[in-house]
Write a protein that holds these residues in place. Structure first.
Motif, PDB file in Angstrom:
ATOM      1  N   SER A  10     -11.861 -25.265  31.227  1.00 47.82           N
ATOM      2  CA  SER A  10     -13.321 -25.235  31.250  1.00 47.82           C
ATOM      3  C   SER A  10     -13.797 -24.052  32.084  1.00 47.82           C
ATOM      4  O   SER A  10     -13.058 -23.528  32.917  1.00 47.82           O
ATOM      5  N   GLN A  11     -15.031 -23.660  31.854  1.00 45.01           N
ATOM      6  CA  GLN A  11     -15.623 -22.598  32.656  1.00 45.01           C
ATOM      7  C   GLN A  11     -15.843 -23.093  34.082  1.00 45.01           C
ATOM      8  O   GLN A  11     -16.350 -24.202  34.285  1.00 45.01           O
ATOM      9  N   PRO A  12     -15.469 -22.303  35.092  1.00 47.00           N
ATOM     10  CA  PRO A  12     -15.715 -22.710  36.480  1.00 47.00           C
ATOM     11  C   PRO A  12     -17.182 -23.041  36.709  1.00 47.00           C
ATOM     12  O   PRO A  12     -18.074 -22.425  36.123  1.00 47.00           O
ATOM     13  N   ASN A  13     -17.407 -24.055  37.542  1.00 40.53           N
ATOM     14  CA  ASN A  13     -18.747 -24.511  37.933  1.00 40.53           C
ATOM     15  C   ASN A  13     -19.523 -25.160  36.787  1.00 40.53           C
ATOM     16  O   ASN A  13     -20.735 -25.325  36.888  1.00 40.53           O
ATOM     17  N   SER A  14     -18.821 -25.538  35.720  1.00 40.18           N
ATOM     18  CA  SER A  14     -19.480 -26.231  34.615  1.00 40.18           C
ATOM     19  C   SER A  14     -19.049 -27.688  34.583  1.00 40.18           C
ATOM     20  O   SER A  14     -17.994 -28.049  35.105  1.00 40.18           O
ATOM     21  N   THR A  19     -18.169 -30.744  31.899  1.00 37.00           N
ATOM     22  CA  THR A  19     -17.785 -30.904  30.504  1.00 37.00           C
ATOM     23  C   THR A  19     -18.352 -32.198  29.953  1.00 37.00           C
ATOM     24  O   THR A  19     -18.038 -33.284  30.446  1.00 37.00           O
ATOM     25  N   TRP A  57     -10.077 -25.214  36.491  1.00 38.16           N
ATOM     26  CA  TRP A  57     -11.280 -26.004  36.772  1.00 38.16           C
ATOM     27  C   TRP A  57     -11.481 -27.096  35.721  1.00 38.16           C
ATOM     28  O   TRP A  57     -11.356 -26.854  34.519  1.00 38.16           O
ATOM     29  N   GLN A  58     -11.820 -28.297  36.172  1.00 41.80           N
ATOM     30  CA  GLN A  58     -12.329 -29.356  35.302  1.00 41.80           C
ATOM     31  C   GLN A  58     -13.280 -30.244  36.089  1.00 41.80           C
ATOM     32  O   GLN A  58     -12.977 -30.631  37.223  1.00 41.80           O
TER      33      GLN A  58
END
Length: 345
Positions: free
Chosen positions: A113-117, A119, A310-311
């Motif tokens: 996943s995109q960092p700081n996002s 899901t 990241w998750q």
């Protein structure tokens, strides 16, 4: 309510069984490969027809599937995580019991996943390894089955019973060895990964809630907060009463690590020491075991789920459709992990 639980001997399944048994309205039957199951049946090799006959005899209102494996090659993962679920779905379609299916999925289905996002359930799954692929295939089978079914995508479970070979289990074991030897410095690597840890008892509560609900589709089960593994190490040091230094080592070439020094608080309100970096290479938490280091972990660097650095779960659907929120914080989960590690002979 008659509930058929599959996989009651697994890490999550044991807590699901306890939670369901605590509900006086639930009549629980356990199906599995072990001798302690009410009915012995191997989903990976058993036929849908045989399972259908059992379903028609027991006539459960809910089937909860906690079975599966995180280890092995692609063939073994497919057999236990995908073919087994195909057997359950086909048996339920053939049966006249009309049972609801609660399937345990995994955040590894999403992949990196995109960092700081955060899901959400509508994210496009891009699993980063064969385990995630096998679990995603199972989810797609459930969603396409036409059954009354819900898939709970569990993020990183923690708490009592955490497998010793998992990253948090390895972390606790490394700290136990360090404290036992009286070493004032604990050297660890691969701590930059951030994961959404959710206590296994909260996961069991979510399964119970899903069994009683009419919610369908995919629902994330997590804390809604990503935690860096080095911060989890600092919390573990605090609950363990470890007053030494946590020395963070750089990972293998080509992997990302953050830079600079970090300070964590010790058990008595002081400092547990600096979390620093060094270019010296040693296997990280999660690095394959090598002959040169008998204490190295046995899973791939930097974290065995193929989800990158990241998750973090978006857990609004669980709140809105199940009335579920996590209750147990990470410090309590880590304290339970530490208690089991400290008592290990």
């Amino acid at each position: 309510m008659r509930v058929l639980l599959i996989g009651a001997n697994g890490y999550i399944g044991r807590f699901v069984a306890d939670r369901l048994l605590a509900d006086p309205a639930v009549q629980l039957t356990v199906l599995g490969r072990g001798d302690d199951a009410d009915v012995r049946f191997d989903l990976a090799t058993g036929s849908p027809g045989a399972l259908t006959r059992f379903l028609d005899a027991v006539h459960p209102g809910v089937v909860v599937n906690c079975a599966g494996t995180t280890r092995g090659g692609a063939r073994e993962l497919t057999r236990h995580n995908t073919v087994a679920v195909a057997t359950v779905c086909e048996a339920l379609r053939r049966s006249g019991c009309g049972a609801r299916l609660v399937q345990l999925g995994c955040s590894a289905e999403y992949g990196p996943s995109q960092p700081n996002s955060s899901t959400a359930e509508d994210a496009v799954p891009r699993p980063g390894g064969p385990y995630g692929v096998s679990k995603l295939a199972a989810t797609e089978l459930v969603l396409g089955s036409g059954l009354d079914a819900v898939v709970l995508r569990v993020f990183s479970p923690a708490g009592p019973g955490t497998p010793a070979g998992s990253p948090l289990g390895r972390l606790a074991e490394a700290m136990r060895r360090t404290m036992q030897s009286g070493d004032g410095e604990l050297k660890l690597g691969g701590l930059g990964v951030q994961r959404d840890f959710v206590d296994v008892r909260d996961v069991a509560r979510a399964v119970h809630a899903a069994s009683l609900s009419a919610a369908q589709g995919v629902i994330n089960i997590g804390s809604g907060r990503a935690v860096r593994l080095r911060d989890a190490a600092a919390v573990l040091a605090r609950v363990a009463g470890y007053g030494g230094t946590l020395q963070e080592l750089d990972g293998p070439p080509g992997t990302h690590t953050s830079h600079g020094a970090h300070t964590s608080h010790g058990a008595h309100g002081g400092h547990a020491g600096h979390v620093a970096h060094t270019p010296h290479l040693r296997p990280a938490i999660g690095h394959p075991r090598g002959e040169s280091d008998p204490h190295a972990a046995s899973v791939a660097f930097p974290y065995p789920d193929g989800c990158g650095s990241w998750q973090q779960a978006d857990v609004r659907t669980a709140r809105d459709r199940l009335g579920w929120r996590p209750r147990i914080n990470l410090e309590e989960s880590l304290a339970d992990i530490w208690m089991e590690a400290a008592c290990r002979i």
